[in-house]
Design an enzyme around this catalytic site. Structure first.
Site, PDB file in Angstrom:
ATOM      1  N   HIS A 186       0.907  53.849 -40.100  1.00 12.97           N
ATOM      2  CA  HIS A 186      -0.429  53.721 -39.629  1.00 12.97           C
ATOM      3  C   HIS A 186      -1.392  54.679 -40.694  1.00 12.97           C
ATOM      4  O   HIS A 186      -1.714  55.764 -40.312  1.00 12.97           O
ATOM      5  CB  HIS A 186      -0.482  54.301 -38.186  1.00 12.97           C
ATOM      6  CG  HIS A 186      -1.402  53.732 -37.495  1.00 12.97           C
ATOM      7  ND1 HIS A 186      -1.349  52.441 -36.978  1.00 12.97           N
ATOM      8  CD2 HIS A 186      -2.828  54.008 -37.098  1.00 12.97           C
ATOM      9  CE1 HIS A 186      -2.300  52.179 -36.146  1.00 12.97           C
ATOM     10  NE2 HIS A 186      -3.244  53.100 -36.263  1.00 12.97           N
ATOM     11  N   TYR A 231       3.669  39.342 -30.069  1.00  9.27           N
ATOM     12  CA  TYR A 231       3.589  40.081 -31.674  1.00  9.27           C
ATOM     13  C   TYR A 231       3.521  41.574 -31.082  1.00  9.27           C
ATOM     14  O   TYR A 231       4.316  42.528 -31.827  1.00  9.27           O
ATOM     15  CB  TYR A 231       1.853  39.537 -31.917  1.00  9.27           C
ATOM     16  CG  TYR A 231       1.763  40.480 -33.226  1.00  9.27           C
ATOM     17  CD1 TYR A 231       2.668  40.643 -34.449  1.00  9.27           C
ATOM     18  CD2 TYR A 231       0.393  40.922 -33.307  1.00  9.27           C
ATOM     19  CE1 TYR A 231       2.269  41.348 -35.621  1.00  9.27           C
ATOM     20  CE2 TYR A 231      -0.101  41.547 -34.454  1.00  9.27           C
ATOM     21  CZ  TYR A 231       0.774  41.780 -35.630  1.00  9.27           C
ATOM     22  OH  TYR A 231       0.393  42.682 -36.635  1.00  9.27           O
ATOM     23  N   TYR A 232       2.808  42.024 -30.332  1.00  6.39           N
ATOM     24  CA  TYR A 232       2.840  43.507 -30.263  1.00  6.39           C
ATOM     25  C   TYR A 232       4.188  44.026 -29.558  1.00  6.39           C
ATOM     26  O   TYR A 232       4.702  45.255 -29.832  1.00  6.39           O
ATOM     27  CB  TYR A 232       1.689  43.950 -29.230  1.00  6.39           C
ATOM     28  CG  TYR A 232       0.203  44.153 -29.910  1.00  6.39           C
ATOM     29  CD1 TYR A 232       0.227  44.649 -31.009  1.00  6.39           C
ATOM     30  CD2 TYR A 232      -0.748  43.480 -29.446  1.00  6.39           C
ATOM     31  CE1 TYR A 232      -1.047  44.982 -31.769  1.00  6.39           C
ATOM     32  CE2 TYR A 232      -2.151  43.262 -29.960  1.00  6.39           C
ATOM     33  CZ  TYR A 232      -1.932  44.042 -31.468  1.00  6.39           C
ATOM     34  OH  TYR A 232      -3.274  44.246 -31.796  1.00  6.39           O
TER      35      TYR A 232
END
Length: 380
Positions: A186, A231-232
């Site tokens: 991130h 997806y998550y």
């Protein structure tokens, strides 16, 4: 724990089977009969679809049809939602212009970020093109990204892995792991998801999923539009960096790319493309009053030949050269035809323009080419 170690996989794992199938698809790229000009046009159209998907994942509600049309002429300024999509398109064009063998670097990743968040407020970032200098949390996620103190060193390790040469059968797993590990780090305060999908596009392009003209119709972003929740969930399963979680994520990713390639490689077959896609699109445009009979015939000729001279359209416009020139000029002014690179009197069709593009996307939707995320978009 080595977060960049490829996972151990049983030979009978679905991931192994998918890897072999992806290699078969890669070997078949470029072996079709569709003209290169149409491949280029399809690529441009699918890039728009991919930019809408990437923005949609982040909450942008712009429809694919609105994205193709672009902002209307009386808009005083581009809406933020449309700008977000255009930013992603610009970043994809940058990637397309890079040599496929170009390495991924700190400066390139930061440039992807700068382009992605440029001019945005809600989906922007206070420091475009810079790694974060604060600690962050991810909404609705149990994972806490590394402290900002370690971001640059973490990204250095990531780039070493992303640029690592691997055998062909491991390359799709390589891309999948890179996508997750980027999000795990991130590195930016905002825009990480969009940049991660650009990085994934960069890597899959470098790994040989290209056509002879250097462009692809497939963009892995479409994979993430199949099921946003899955997806998550698949990403989150890999957050503990375990072998099992990484395998689950890689399998989700490889299956999505496989299914997308299976559909899109059909477009390499010129007969399939003409019969199932282009001819029905022309018919629907005629039924909607967009085309008259002569224009329908002219557009079909252009689709069949790729690039035409005025004389090639005599069957559609049987009058003299002067009348034919008037008819062709009218089609150019409406965006139905465009001048080709071959010369001022040569013409081709644009598949991603605001006139043809929406009808073409509607046909792709009927054929099951669009991910579920875009299937409820309405063509007004």
């Amino acid at each position: 724990m080595d977060k960049y170690r490829l996972p151990s996989v049983d030979f009978d794992s679905p991931l192994v089977e998918l890897s072999f199938e992806l290699e078969r698809f890669r070997g078949n790229l470029g072996l079709g009969t569709t003209r290169p000009q149409l491949i280029i046009e399809l690529h441009s159209l699918f890039q728009i679809l991919s930019s809408v998907i990437s923005a949609r994942i982040e909450g942008n509600r712009t429809t694919v049809y609105d994205a193709i049309r672009g902002p209307s002429g009386d808009d005083e300024q581009q809406s933020e939602a449309q700008r977000e999509i255009n930013n992603l398109l610009a970043a994809m064009r940058l990637i397309d212009e890079l040599p496929p063998e170009a390495p991924l670097t700190h400066s390139l990743v930061r440039e992807f970020h700068r382009m992605t968040v440029d001019g945005l407020t809600r989906e922007g970032d206070p420091t475009p093109g810079s790694y974060r200098v604060v600690d962050v949390e991810i909404l609705n996620s149990a994972h806490t990204p590394p402290s900002h103190v370690y971001v640059h060193s973490e990204m250095s390790d990531f780039l070493e892995f992303a640029n690592r040469p691997l055998p062909a059968h491991q390359q799709m797993i390589h891309v999948a792991i890179a996508h997750h590990r980027f999000l795990w780090i991130h590195p930016f305060r905002n825009g990480n998801g969009r940049v991660s999908r650009l990085v994934t596009y960069f890597m899959i392009r470098r790994n040989g999923f290209v056509s002879p003209v250097g462009l692809r119709t497939v963009n892995p972003t479409a994979v993430f539009g199949n099921d946003r929740d899955e997806y998550y969930a698949s990403l989150e399963a890999a957050d503990d960096l375990s072998n099992s979680g990484t395998v689950l994520w890689c399998t989700f990713f490889a299956r999505g790319v496989h299914d997308d390639l299976e559909r899109l490689t059909k477009l390499q077959d010129a007969e399939y493309l003409s019969r199932e896609v282009l001819a029905p699109t022309i018919q629907r445009m005629r039924e909607s009053g967009i085309l008259n009979t002569a224009e329908s015939k002219a557009l079909q000729i252009v689709f069949d030949q790729g690039v035409v001279k005025a004389g090639d359209l005599e069957d559609a416009f049987p009058g003299g050269p002067s009348a034919r020139s008037v008819a062709i000029r009218a089609m150019v002014e409406r965006g139905l035809l465009q001048r080709a690179d071959a010369g001022p009197r040569f013409y081709t069709a644009s598949l991603h323009n605001p006139v043809i593009g929406p009808f073409l996307v509607r046909r792709f939707n009927e054929l099951g080419f669009l991910p579920p995320m875009l299937q409820n978009d309405k063509l007004e």
